[in-house]
Structures are given as C-alpha cells and as structure tokens.
Design a protein around this motif. Structure first.
Motif, PDB file in Angstrom:
ATOM      1  N   TYR C  11       0.815  -1.218   0.000  1.00 20.21           N
ATOM      2  CA  TYR C  11       0.000   0.000   0.000  1.00 20.21           C
ATOM      3  C   TYR C  11       0.850   1.271   0.000  1.00 20.21           C
ATOM      4  O   TYR C  11       0.467   2.286  -0.572  1.00 20.21           O
ATOM      5  N   THR C 179      -5.475  -0.181   6.689  1.00 23.71           N
ATOM      6  CA  THR C 179      -4.380  -0.177   5.715  1.00 23.71           C
ATOM      7  C   THR C 179      -3.026  -0.113   6.409  1.00 23.71           C
ATOM      8  O   THR C 179      -2.019  -0.504   5.820  1.00 23.71           O
ATOM      9  N   GLY C 182      -1.260  -3.256   6.244  1.00 26.73           N
ATOM     10  CA  GLY C 182      -0.755  -3.717   4.963  1.00 26.73           C
ATOM     11  C   GLY C 182      -1.677  -4.621   4.171  1.00 26.73           C
ATOM     12  O   GLY C 182      -2.833  -4.829   4.532  1.00 26.73           O
ATOM     13  N   ARG C 183      -1.126  -5.139   3.089  1.00 23.11           N
ATOM     14  CA  ARG C 183      -1.935  -5.956   2.175  1.00 23.11           C
ATOM     15  C   ARG C 183      -1.857  -7.450   2.480  1.00 23.11           C
ATOM     16  O   ARG C 183      -2.618  -8.243   1.901  1.00 23.11           O
ATOM     17  N   SER C 184      -0.965  -7.871   3.354  1.00 23.88           N
ATOM     18  CA  SER C 184      -0.865  -9.295   3.680  1.00 23.88           C
ATOM     19  C   SER C 184      -2.154  -9.760   4.341  1.00 23.88           C
ATOM     20  O   SER C 184      -2.671  -9.103   5.247  1.00 23.88           O
ATOM     21  N   LEU C 185      -2.635 -10.919   3.912  1.00 24.51           N
ATOM     22  CA  LEU C 185      -3.883 -11.438   4.455  1.00 24.51           C
ATOM     23  C   LEU C 185      -3.683 -11.933   5.877  1.00 24.51           C
ATOM     24  O   LEU C 185      -2.655 -12.507   6.213  1.00 24.51           O
ATOM     25  N   SER C 186      -4.689 -11.720   6.707  1.00 25.88           N
ATOM     26  CA  SER C 186      -4.637 -12.138   8.103  1.00 25.88           C
ATOM     27  C   SER C 186      -6.059 -12.275   8.609  1.00 25.88           C
ATOM     28  O   SER C 186      -6.945 -11.524   8.198  1.00 25.88           O
ATOM     29  N   PRO C 187      -6.289 -13.226   9.515  1.00 25.34           N
ATOM     30  CA  PRO C 187      -7.633 -13.326  10.098  1.00 25.34           C
ATOM     31  C   PRO C 187      -8.061 -12.025  10.781  1.00 25.34           C
ATOM     32  O   PRO C 187      -9.243 -11.704  10.829  1.00 25.34           O
ATOM     33  N   THR C 189      -7.665  -9.006   9.814  1.00 22.07           N
ATOM     34  CA  THR C 189      -8.214  -8.027   8.871  1.00 22.07           C
ATOM     35  C   THR C 189      -9.106  -8.676   7.810  1.00 22.07           C
ATOM     36  O   THR C 189      -9.312  -8.119   6.737  1.00 22.07           O
TER      37      THR C 189
END
Lengths: 343, 343, 343, 343
Positions: C11, C179, C182-187, C189
């Motif tokens: 981002y 944001t 970040g853009r990394s996927l995580s439970p 977010t």
C-alpha cells in the motif's frame, strides 16, 4: 476564469470545490446559498480549514451574471428559476434534475412539480460528455446527467445505438453509496441503521427512470420502457449498475466487443475491462472514470453489463467540469487527471 | 438428543453451535474437523470462551453413527464421502452443495468435480423447508439449500408454481454480506479492499444457478434458464435478492397478492411485506426469517420481487435446524424463535 | 527527475505512485519487487488500468544507482541491505523501520532481528518533516517516520520541547484504519471479522514505541518511557492519536496555545484546530495534513491532545515526498496540494 | 409477570423488547411513549413485524402502577418526574441518567438541568450488577449504570478496591459504536460522514465522567478525578474502554491476576481473558458479557486494562434485566443466556 457555485453546501457543491480548486483554468470560485448567507464553507465542512476560504453569498441574478460560468447544485426548482434570469449573460451548468427531461409532462409526472419552461428545456443540452460533445461545445445551458443515468447510459450506449440488444427487456439494477442521498438527515441514512445493512428504495418510482429512457429512445429510435431499481450500499461513494438485456439474433461476442471498443477508443474517462472482467466501485474512487465490463451468457443469450462510477465525480461534479471543459474549449481532462484513491 | 457437526470451524458450523446451544431438544453437541483434531472451538473463536466448551474430534464413521443427527458444513466432496459410510445409521443434514443437484452431469459441469453417487443423489431430499415439509419429514438424508437459492426460491415460488410470470425472462440480481464467502482468507475479502467497496463476482458462473433452475423447473414443469448475478456488499451478514420477470397476461395485482398470501399463510418464517413495501437485510439479522416484498410496474408489466434473509441463518444453519425439526418431529420453530438483532 | 520505488506492490508503494504521478518535478517512475519481476502494477491493482503503465523489475543495485532517488517501501531488513550497496550513488528515502532507531540494541529488542550497521544508522536522518527540515535538506539517506510516531510526535512536540508537560506520564492511545496493517492477508483483517468490530493489538509491544520515545527524549533532553497502545478501527485509512499528560505547574491555557501556534505557524501541513476543537480522521483523507486539537482539564490539570493523519499519506508516502522535496530543493508542498476527499 | 417500558421507541427500549421477549418469567410487555401514542412498534421498527405486536400507550401514572416493574429508557428528566408519582406502587428500573449521581449539585453541573429530588436520589440504588447485588435485591428503585461507566468500572473495580493502582492517574480512553448516540438524527451520525471515519467528542465534558468518579471514590475511599474521553467508532454496537494507571509499589503480576480472578470467579457475565490477552468488541455482540484483559508494562510500571461490552446489552438493557432478575429473585442469567452473534 471565474465561476460561481450555487448550492455549495451540498455534497455536489463540495466536490465541485475540491475539483475546481486545482483546475488549471479557474482563477476564482464564489459560493452561493439560499439559506446560509455570510457563513463560510469551513463552518459547514471542517476539512476545508486553511485550504478553502470562501464565504457564502446570497443568490443574486446580477451578481451571477458576472461569472464566466455558474454551477447549480441545488434542490428541484431552484436552477430553472435562476437560469431564466441569467441565461444569455453567463454559461449555466445545472447539476440538478430541472432541465434533464425534455418533455415537461414527463417531468411533472415523475418529479411531482411544475417543469421548467419549454423554452428553457429546448435550449438546455443534456450533457453526457462522451456522447454529446458537439452539442455541449455549442451550448450555454448545460444540463448535467444524473448519477444513475450516467453509469447506466455509458454501459448501454454502444449496444442500443447498434440495436444489438432487445430494448424491450432492459433491466437496470443499480447500487449506490449513501452520498447519493445527500447531506439531509434521514432515518434511512442514520449510521446505526445503514451500517451493515443493504437497502432498496423507490422501486419503479425513481426520477432517473425517465431520464434513462429518454436517452435510450433517442439512440434506439423507438419507444421503450425500462425497469430501474436503485439500492443503497453501506459505503460512502460509488455506483455499480448491473444491467441485463437479451442479445439480438446474429450478434457475436467479437462484434459486441468491437462495439464497445469503437465507441470508447478515444474517450479518456471510459475504461473498458472487456468481456468477463468486472470493475469494483472503489477502483474509480475519487475520479471521473467510468469502468465497464460485460459477459454474454451462451445459455440464456443474455448480456450482463457492469458499469461503475464515483457518484460524486463522474456522476455529478466531475462530469460537470468535463462539460465545462468542452464549453470553454479546454482540454477534456483539464483538472480531472486523478489516480483513484485506493485502497 | 445428540448431534454432531462436521466442519465446525467454518462460519456455518459456528452458527449451528450458536443456534443449537439453546435448542430445547438438543442435549449434546460434538464437533469434528479434518484438520484441527484436539483443538478447541475457543482456540478458533474467542467469543465462545466460558460458553462453548467443545474439543474438535477427528472425523470417524463409527463415531458419527452414534449420533442422532450429523450436520455437515464442509467443503465440496466431504459430505458425500462420509454420508456414503454412515447413511442408514444416523440422519444426515448436509449444508454443503454435494447433494443438491439431482443430475450428476450438471453437478460436474458447475462444480468442476465428480458428483456424489446416483444412489445418494436420489435418496437425498432437497430441503427448502417451506415447500418440502412432507419429504423432509420422511428422509434421513437432507440436502440443505444454498443461501442464494433460499432467498430466490422463496420469493419466486408462488409465481412460478401458478405460472404467473414468464419464466423465460427471470433475472436474479443478488447481493450478499461477506460471510457468504467463508472464513478462508482472500484478497477479495481483505478489509482494506472490501470496505467502502461494492463487488460483483462469478457473473453467469455461480454454482447456485443450476440449483435455482432445478427447483424452478420442478415447480414450473418446463425447461428454463435464468440469469443469476451475485455481488458482495461491505457488510457481514445478509442477502437481498432483487428479482425481475414479466407478469403473464391476465394476472392482476390482487391475484398476485393472493398467491403470496396463500403460499405463506402458515409459514412462521416467511414475513410478507406486501406490494410496494420492501425489507432491508438488517431486519432479519441473526434470525431465520425470510422477508418478501414486491412491486408490479404498470408501465413495463414486469414484477420486481425482493427477498431478504440472513445468509448464515435461513441461508444455512437456521434452515438446517428447521429441517432437523421436521425430521425429528419437533415443532418447526424449536430453537429458532429469535427477535432480530436491530440495530 | 527519475525515481525508483522498491516494494511497489504494498500500500505504501501504491500511494507513492498515486502521489508522484502528478508531482511537477517527476519525469519517470520505475518500480521494483523482490517477487513479482515482470508483472505489471495493473496485474496487482486494477484501479491503475489505463493510467499507470509500469512493469516490476528485479531489484538490482546498479540499476537503482541510476535514479535520482530510491524509495524503499519494504519489509524489515530489505532497505538496510540495499542501501548499503547504493549509498552515495543516489538518494535513499526509506519508508520501512530499518533506519529509524539510532541504537542498534533497541532495534534488535523491539524488532527481533539484527539492526542495520552503525554507519548506516548514524548517517540516516530521521525525517519528521516539520521538525528536521535542515538535516533533511543535507542528507542523502532519509529514514521516514512511522505512521503512529508521525501523528503522536507532531501533537506532542511543542509541549515536550518547552517542558510544558510531565513526560513521566505520557499515554498515547492510538487508533488506525486497517491499511496500516498492509496488504498481507490475516484473520485479523478478514472483512467478516473486522467489520463492525473494534480491536486492540500489541499492547505495550508495538515497534513504534521506542521510535516515539527516541524523539521525545531528544526533544526533552531526558530519559522517559511512554505507554503506547494501538487499536484497529473498521475503516480503511486514518489515524487518530489521543494523548494524555499532566500539565507542568505554571502553564496557562494561553501559553499552551501560543506554543502550538508558534511551532506550526509556517508549517503548511499542520492545521491547528485550537483548544476544545477536535479533528476527525476523515477530514484529512487522502492528504498530507496533520490536524491537531487539545483540551486542558481544570479538574485534573491534564491535557488531552488529539492528532489525526491519513496513515498512508502523512503517515507514509506523503511525508516521504515532502522529505524528497526538501532533499531536492523543491517547494515543500510540491505534488502534495490536495483537498481532502470528503465525504 | 407484567412489565412496562416507557420510552420504548429508542434503541434502549427496542433492545429491552428483544431481550424480554424470551424471558422465562415475563408474561406481558406494554410500551409507552410521550409522543407516539396509538402507533405500533412495527410502525417504528419494521423488523418487529409478525413478532412484536405492541401499541404505544400514553404515559399515565395510574396505568404504570399496575405493572410489576416499569423500565424507563427516556431522555433526561422524564424518569425522575414519573418515578415520583409511582414509587412505592411498582418497581422502577431507570436506564436514564436521572438517578445515577447521588449529589444533586454534581448532576446539575454536568447535566445542565435540575436534578431529581434528594429523596429520590437517596432511595435509588446504583445497580452495577456484579458489585451491588445485595442492595439491588432490596430496592424498588434501581438506577441502571451508563454504558461507558459499566465497561470502565468492571475493569477497574478489583484494582481500585484493593488500592493496587494510583487513582490520581487514571485515564479512560473509551470507544463506542454509534448506537450509543441513539436514534435521534445528527450530522455526526449521518452515514456518509460517519462511515470510514473515527471521531472524538465531549472531551473532558461527558456526563459519564462524574458517574465513574462517584463509584471509584466509593470503592477507593478517597477523592479522585479521572480523565475520560469518548470516541465514536464506525460500527453499530460495542464499547471498548482502554484504561491506564500506574501500579502501586509492591504489586506483582500474580497478585493483580489474583485480584481479578477473585472478584469475578462467580460472576456469570464477566469473562476474564487474563494478562496479555485482549477481547474485541464483536466477541460480546448481542450479549450481556463484559470481557476483560490487561497488561502490566515492566518498563513503565503502568497497567493497561481493556474492557469490552455491547453498549445496548450490558451497557443498557441487558444489565437492566440482570438487575430486574435480582430485584425479583429470579436467576441472575434468566433471559440473558445468549451466545454472541459472531461474525
């Protein structure tokens, strides 16, 4: 160049200020309000502090005539009244619905109030920028399209003009962020009851229905009625119009694609995603783009067209500036070259 | 009564636990998982702390046979595999799509994988509770409808059964909260890019399309194809299906109204809003209700039907329990008498 | 002028592109990625279609040296490694945390990994634009502040420098849009579990804690420890830092106000709201502004300071460009003159 | 048992109906309103359709006396007025702030209006259920705590009672969903300007400040003033209170933990997460739970306590029913055994 914004305290007016503020050919902006004379824009919108230093003036015809252009972002009935008084002395760009419907009877039926004079309706050009560039360039009274019609018409135009779809079966299922409903308080847009909620409203009764039909009939050269359904999405900005129609016999996927590509090859604000690729509303956030994708279903021989815009920009203030650019001979994209705010 | 939940760590499983936890006839719940044996539900979901004290067991056929009922809330292929092993020894309620499509070829085309055995498909009853009560009462293998089909079919049923609409032109424009996409992480449902965004997906390709068509054809007694479009709304729960079809000649508004009223007069979970009144998704939040409104447009002679459900309740776990109630002779509403959480 | 962005697919990188795209002094942007060589930015972000036509290159020291400036928007450890190789040949602007903490031991304690070399740490200037203008103008290695520290430090600076508050009791309660994660996927977010939810994380363990302390100690000329708590708000952008400290004896409200006004009189991106007036996060949306308000409570003799920024702009990419402007002798506001996107 | 709800059209009243609807000991609910006599609850809230069939009655003292209990969920001044008239004849549970502050002068200072009579203030029991069970059981006038005080006091109670923290430096930074602001329309909670926005309000001026102080002083047996700051989160329900205080000398982490465990060992609605583990607001959604976590920072010797509730349940209507249960000798959890609605 000097411009006036009448009705500057609504979201349309505020977005006009944001966009005009960096327009290369605008030297001065003045703001007008029927009810807040003497108050400043900062009183209404704290985010303008130290940036926008504008005080609201009383609406006055003589004063309005001194501007190169006057934008109206006003409730029904206001712009038609004032435009009568200043027409010919300045250029008018009307973001309200007053001058969109050419047939006064249709206006009265859907808006439930008296229409503008026939003279005014005749004179006003309906400014869907991508399709009416020439008329826009030669008018001094511009009627800016509604937000839903902009999204819908840009998606349907190539198909209706080429008679590639059966216009007896057009369905437009549209979804909008809540700014489309304006700044007036309402239980419908109270955060506690709009958040985590999806709403439908004015089914078969929305004023944008005849506006869409009028333009489709002009293109298709025959009578039609559409089904148009607006919904409210728990988000601030953005419209997605999902549209359905049967493909006429004989049209191939390649021909449909070619229609779109030809139509928008030189249009800077329409971005084609192609067949089977679809835009999301946030991908045009804060910008004047209209992104379009479509899918033709072999099973049903029906086409689904998806069109997204930012309702406050391409659906209102951005297109108004794009039209102003045409009316004054500026570059079409002047002041509108923005990268979407994402995420 | 003792029940097992296979696939308990997904949202469907978690919602089953929430609802079964206060069901008057459930004495014991056990939970199973293919990958998390030995972990507790609280490890996966902190909100269960001090309420739900369940440890995940390995899936085992002999163990599953010891329960009165086994719920499967599992990815494609899992429930058909295990149901083969336990059928006849216990009652199965399958929330996955494995047993919904009666034609194995259709399954393979839309799911892209091998279908369950024909024997299993034949035996399984498709359990749209309001319409299949009798079959449900007599089956031991229940295939629970998908979320979108539930909303769509309940809205269309009276009209299709009476041949009141032209089934060649049915459009279903559906909008869902993100829990419909499950707990698996994906860029599509990453908060930063789903918030304030409205998305469309799987246009003309969603697996629920043939499921809806299969039931409509059974009711209408003729071939048909529908257009079905799913969208993602930036909200957690809820589905709205907005549906369109031409009204057949001769049907009056009163007759349409009578169709709905007759169909759902004694159905505790369907709430008719009537013509011109429309439900919002949040009005059924957390409950098993399906609320339906409609509008017939004199201009187009088309009907617009709006149906809303909570995708995790009536669209999954709630309807599964409603079906369980039928299968075990309990009152239809047992464990499902809830007031919507509003706002 | 030619610039490189290393780590362009996060981002921070995407926001750099949005802002640099209209910067009057930037002629060319190149993008680099450790894992996506050959892919385009549009492959990662559809909203760039037809606007940003950039292909990701492999990170290469010789290539990086050919740019006037290199931005790093990278995970821990990357920028320090590459800066060693290119320092002296180009100017580096590092948005990561690698070079922020001057004491390698402190870095290793909070970041759990080896710090950059002492030479690099010594050379790098910590670039809080409003307070380090002179050092920034003379460095070729710029360490851009973290998002939370930017909001916190701008709010506390005048008070700590003047010794107007008791620095033994500073509490910073900060709230950020997602944001920031970040853009990394995580439970954490995942939309379904972040929507309609308010979260707290890394209590007393966040890496920005020593960064804030380091600067406060430099200003206050004495040892101190702060309490810093980050929270996640269900919104996309924005940080609010609510800060608390006892006012030192003898300081009047007028004197406190004078401290703020003197400190920020000539700072174009700090907007003071004054005592008793407080900004909301959306009022700086998409811009480089930091808005500050405060309240002194006569009952407790404690001051509450509220500071808001857009975490991706003033908290990352915007401040990086503001610093670039200083480093290259451009006007401070070049490329950053934006009106907030509101609503 | 028959109960009346006065002020039933606000969110507190609506939540009372939701919860009382399934309460095992409630046979009949009647609803009263000062302005909507004769309208039904469904007119105000469509989600009640076919479930809640209640017509609003005019408030009348004689009528109110016929109920076993009367709930007031009303604006300032209403409950004190009517309680004067019906006290002694029925039991009163007041969810408004009228009877919370024992010192009329403090009430008048913070509420800006005349306080209830001293007789009434003396008689009313402040019903923080977990701490005042005995007084609650013996009163017929119950003053239900505010939402913020409930979250804050439950988190601070064990520490203040044991004198484990320095009460001169208590900071309470609280965040609430928007339902805390009620159903009245306001620009602050207009969806378009609350969505994707984080707000702060009434800094050092919120009425809940003296309410928290009053109880802390009763426990701590000395004068104190706190700093309390409320914020609005773009979510519907939920409060998180993040609280800070220095730990007194000599207290170990184990002792602090023991304080919490002892205090809440037998309290069914308080769920301790333990040190270093923190709840999120959604984990108590729709329920009467209060979840508490904390962290003691060795560097600062300060404790951070985090407490979450659903503001409409434990913060209002749920606690009111918990108190009713005590007042009528029912089981504490009667009607309140719910699993959180998650996600």
């Amino acid at each position: 160049m000097k411009v006036a914004i009448v009705g500057a305290t609504g979201y349309g007016g505020v977005e006009l200020i944001r966009l005009l503020y960096h327009h290369p050919h605008i030297d001065e902006i003045s703001v007008f309000s029927s009810s807040q004379e003497g108050k400043s824009m900062v009183d209404n919108y704290s985010h303008f502090i130290e940036i926008v230093d504008l005080t609201l003036e009383k609406i006055d015809a003589e004063r309005l005539k001194t501007f190169d252009a006057v934008f109206f972002s006003t409730p029904p009935g206001v712009s038609s009244e004032w435009t009568e008084k200043i027409a010919g002395e300045t250029k008018v760009i009307d973001l309200s619905g007053d001058l969109r419907l050419k047939d006064g009877d249709v206006y009265e039926k859907w808006y439930g109030r008296e229409s503008a004079s026939e003279a005014l309706l005749t004179q006003a050009v309906y400014g869907l920028s991508e399709w009416h560039e020439e008329e826009i360039k030669h008018t001094s009274i511009l009627s800016n399209p509604g937000c839903y019609p902009t999204a819908a018409l840009l998606g349907l135009a190539p198909l209706v003009q080429a008679n590639a779809i059966d216009t007896n079966h057009i369905i437009i299922d549209a979804k909008s962020g809540t700014t489309g409903a304006g700044r007036s308080l309402s239980p419908i847009t109270h955060f506690s009851e709009m958040n985590d909620n999806f709403k439908i409203y004015k089914v078969n009764e929305h004023k944008h229905t005849p506006e869409i039909e009028q333009q489709l009939m002009a293109w298709g050269e025959k009578e039609l009625t559409i089904t148009f359904t607006p919904h409210l999405v728990p988000m601030t900005r953005g419209i997605m119009a999902t549209m359905y129609a049967p493909v006429q016999d004989g049209w191939t996927k390649e021909q449909i694609k070619a229609l779109y590509e030809k139509a928008y090859a030189h249009k800077p604000f329409v971005r084609l995603r192609g067949e089977g690729a679809f835009p999301f509303t946030k991908e045009v956030y804060g910008t004047n783009y209209c992104d379009i994708g479509w899918s033709i279903d072999d099973r049903t021989n029906r086409i689904t067209i998806v069109s997204v815009i930012d309702n406050l920009v391409k659906g209102a203030s951005g297109q108004a500036i794009q039209n102003m650019n045409f009316m004054f001979g500026f570059e079409e994209t002047a002041g509108l070259n923005m990268v979407p705010v994402y995420p």
